[in-house]
Design a protein around this motif. Structure first.
Motif, PDB file in Angstrom:
ATOM      1  N   PRO A  61     -13.464  76.053-105.224  1.00 27.33           N
ATOM      2  CA  PRO A  61     -14.691  75.098-104.660  1.00 27.33           C
ATOM      3  C   PRO A  61     -14.402  75.307-103.175  1.00 27.33           C
ATOM      4  O   PRO A  61     -15.318  75.047-102.510  1.00 27.33           O
ATOM      5  N   PHE A  62     -13.203  75.478-102.538  1.00 27.62           N
ATOM      6  CA  PHE A  62     -12.896  75.047-101.302  1.00 27.62           C
ATOM      7  C   PHE A  62     -13.609  76.429-100.668  1.00 27.62           C
ATOM      8  O   PHE A  62     -14.140  76.269 -99.410  1.00 27.62           O
ATOM      9  N   ASP A  63     -13.340  77.750-101.065  1.00 28.87           N
ATOM     10  CA  ASP A  63     -14.274  78.826-100.149  1.00 28.87           C
ATOM     11  C   ASP A  63     -15.611  78.396-100.261  1.00 28.87           C
ATOM     12  O   ASP A  63     -16.382  78.628 -99.098  1.00 28.87           O
ATOM     13  N   ALA A  64     -16.175  78.091-101.498  1.00 31.68           N
ATOM     14  CA  ALA A  64     -17.826  77.831-101.170  1.00 31.68           C
ATOM     15  C   ALA A  64     -18.089  76.624-100.283  1.00 31.68           C
ATOM     16  O   ALA A  64     -18.812  76.559 -99.509  1.00 31.68           O
ATOM     17  N   ALA A  65     -17.140  75.311-100.557  1.00 29.84           N
ATOM     18  CA  ALA A  65     -17.495  74.443 -99.600  1.00 29.84           C
ATOM     19  C   ALA A  65     -17.368  74.738 -97.987  1.00 29.84           C
ATOM     20  O   ALA A  65     -18.038  74.185 -97.287  1.00 29.84           O
ATOM     21  N   TRP A  66     -16.210  75.654 -97.733  1.00 28.22           N
ATOM     22  CA  TRP A  66     -16.080  75.701 -96.293  1.00 28.22           C
ATOM     23  C   TRP A  66     -17.191  76.784 -95.929  1.00 28.22           C
ATOM     24  O   TRP A  66     -17.572  76.736 -94.633  1.00 28.22           O
ATOM     25  N   ALA A  67     -17.503  77.937 -96.706  1.00 24.61           N
ATOM     26  CA  ALA A  67     -18.909  78.645 -96.200  1.00 24.61           C
ATOM     27  C   ALA A  67     -20.090  77.972 -95.867  1.00 24.61           C
ATOM     28  O   ALA A  67     -20.694  78.149 -95.108  1.00 24.61           O
ATOM     29  N   SER A  68     -20.289  76.762 -96.854  1.00 27.94           N
ATOM     30  CA  SER A  68     -21.596  75.902 -96.713  1.00 27.94           C
ATOM     31  C   SER A  68     -21.344  75.176 -95.369  1.00 27.94           C
ATOM     32  O   SER A  68     -22.544  75.200 -94.648  1.00 27.94           O
ATOM     33  N   VAL A  69     -20.161  74.749 -94.903  1.00 30.36           N
ATOM     34  CA  VAL A  69     -19.971  74.115 -93.517  1.00 30.36           C
ATOM     35  C   VAL A  69     -20.447  74.629 -92.584  1.00 30.36           C
ATOM     36  O   VAL A  69     -21.019  74.747 -91.664  1.00 30.36           O
ATOM     37  N   VAL A  70     -19.735  76.305 -92.457  1.00 26.01           N
ATOM     38  CA  VAL A  70     -19.957  77.040 -91.624  1.00 26.01           C
ATOM     39  C   VAL A  70     -21.365  77.333 -91.460  1.00 26.01           C
ATOM     40  O   VAL A  70     -22.015  77.466 -90.184  1.00 26.01           O
TER      41      VAL A  70
END
Length: 395
Positions: free
Chosen positions: A245-254
């Motif tokens: 989930p972290f990679d998807a969450a961070w990519a959505s933030v960027v």
């Protein structure tokens, strides 16, 4: 009297299991069977999901999906999907209790502005002062407020009415820490300035030449004042959780921050308040520092007891040298994530000259990842950055 029967003899029940049941009953053995095929077959190691060990899932991004936000994005990595919305709210400096002390730090910003107006070069020390001031303002005033939630039904374990999970709280803290350490958002984009007019009588007595007059006017001009800040509330929701989930969450933030537009705002002296323009064409985008991309990995070991053993197995070092007994898997899905006890997260960015910069490197659990493995994972993360940049540019 004996009787005969034409019925066929009963077939003994089969002892084999279909792959779906085998995966549920023996998940470790099921994944191990895919990663370590018989040597006679000459088949490469293939994960149960059909990917190679260091292959990422198909990724897509869609920006501007939410209408009532200043910026939004939906990022999908395989079956893991995250939605991020950015909302901007005003924070007046009059409402900041410590502003009388913090306002003295704006001297370096005014100095840098005066140097730029005079056409003089800004030194590297001035840039470092500005970066330190940016980070201090963003952290001390909490101008970036991320919050992640796992929606009901995103995975079987998340039921309605349950309290916030430790996973959501942990990822929210990681995102906040990475926003601060990467200095992704510039504080100057969040400041609302006011230039007090210079109404002194000495303005009419200036009898020097034009060049010196401009310099004197600049020197005597009153310094700008910060009247308010934009506070960015970054809300992330995992609508589908299938591992990493972290990679998807961070990519959505960027992606959402790249899509964020702030209205043109100014200080109204008469009303002593901040006014915003309704004209969308006057809104400005954030000028982000770089494009941080997160890549996560996990380690799967052939020894099923690797997670709880107190002592390493006798031939572990030899197996590691031969490349047997363990596999590093990129972008683990939910099935693989439950079988791994060692995880690595690497966040990289690239400069204009193509040089890779490591912004974060974190390893949790296990003992098998060494320096050589980390170098290899940094190279993989660098290639992942190129892929994500193409996806973000098309967003």
């Amino acid at each position: 009297m004996a009787s005969t029967s034409n019925e066929a003899p009963a077939v003994p029940p089969s002892l084999s299991l279909p792959p779906s049941q085998f995966a549920r009953l023996q998940p470790h053995a099921y994944l191990l069977a895919h990663l370590s095929p018989p040597a006679a077959t000459n088949q490469p190691s293939i994960r149960a999901n059909g990917r190679e060990p260091l292959q990422f899932r198909t990724t897509s991004a869609n920006c501007g999906s939410l209408t009532h936000t200043n910026g939004s994005a939906v990022v999908r990595i395989g079956d893991t999907a995250a939605v991020c919305g950015v909302r901007a709210e005003l924070l007046h400096t009059d409402d900041i209790a410590s502003w009388s002390v913090a306002r003295t730090s704006s001297a370096s910003t005014n100095k840098r502005q005066r140097l730029a107006e005079l056409g003089e070069d800004v030194t590297e020390e001035d840039n470092e002062d500005e970066d330190d001031q940016d980070r201090a303002h963003i952290e001390d005033l909490s101008l970036l407020v991320p919050n992640l939630s796992l929606s009901t039904g995103c995975a079987p374990g998340y039921l309605p009415g349950a309290p916030p999970s430790t996973t959501a709280q942990s990822i929210s803290h990681e995102i906040l820490s990475l926003l601060h350490s990467s200095r992704l958002v510039k504080a100057d984009d969040l400041r609302i300035w006011y230039q007090p007019p210079n109404l002194g009588p000495e303005d009419e007595q200036m009898d020097v030449d034009e060049g010196a007059g401009k310099k004197a006017e600049t020197e005597e001009q009153k310094p700008r004042e910060i009247k308010a800040y934009w506070v960015l509330y970054i809300d992330i929701m995992i609508i589908s959780l299938a591992g990493n989930p972290f990679d998807a969450a961070w990519a959505s933030v960027v992606a959402a921050l790249r899509d964020t537009k702030l209205p043109n705002a100014w200080w109204d002296v008469d009303n002593e308040t901040v006014l915003c323009s309704d004209d969308v064409s006057e809104a400005h985008k954030l000028t982000l520092r770089g494009l941080p991309v997160a890549s996560s990995f996990c380690v799967f070991e052939a020894d099923a007891a690797a997670g709880w053993r107190a002592k390493p197995i006798p031939n572990a070092q030899q197996q590691k040298k031969d490349g047997k007994g363990r596999w590093i898997l990129a972008d683990p899905d939910g099935y693989e994530d439950n079988l791994a006890h060692e995880r690595v997260s690497i966040v990289v960015d690239k400069e204009k000259n193509g040089k890779t910069v490591i912004l974060k490197m974190e390893k949790v659990g296990g003992w098998t990842i060494d320096t050589e493995d980390l170098r290899r994972l940094v190279d993989v993360s660098s290639k992942r950055w190129d892929e994500m940049k193409q996806i973000f540019d098309q967003c």
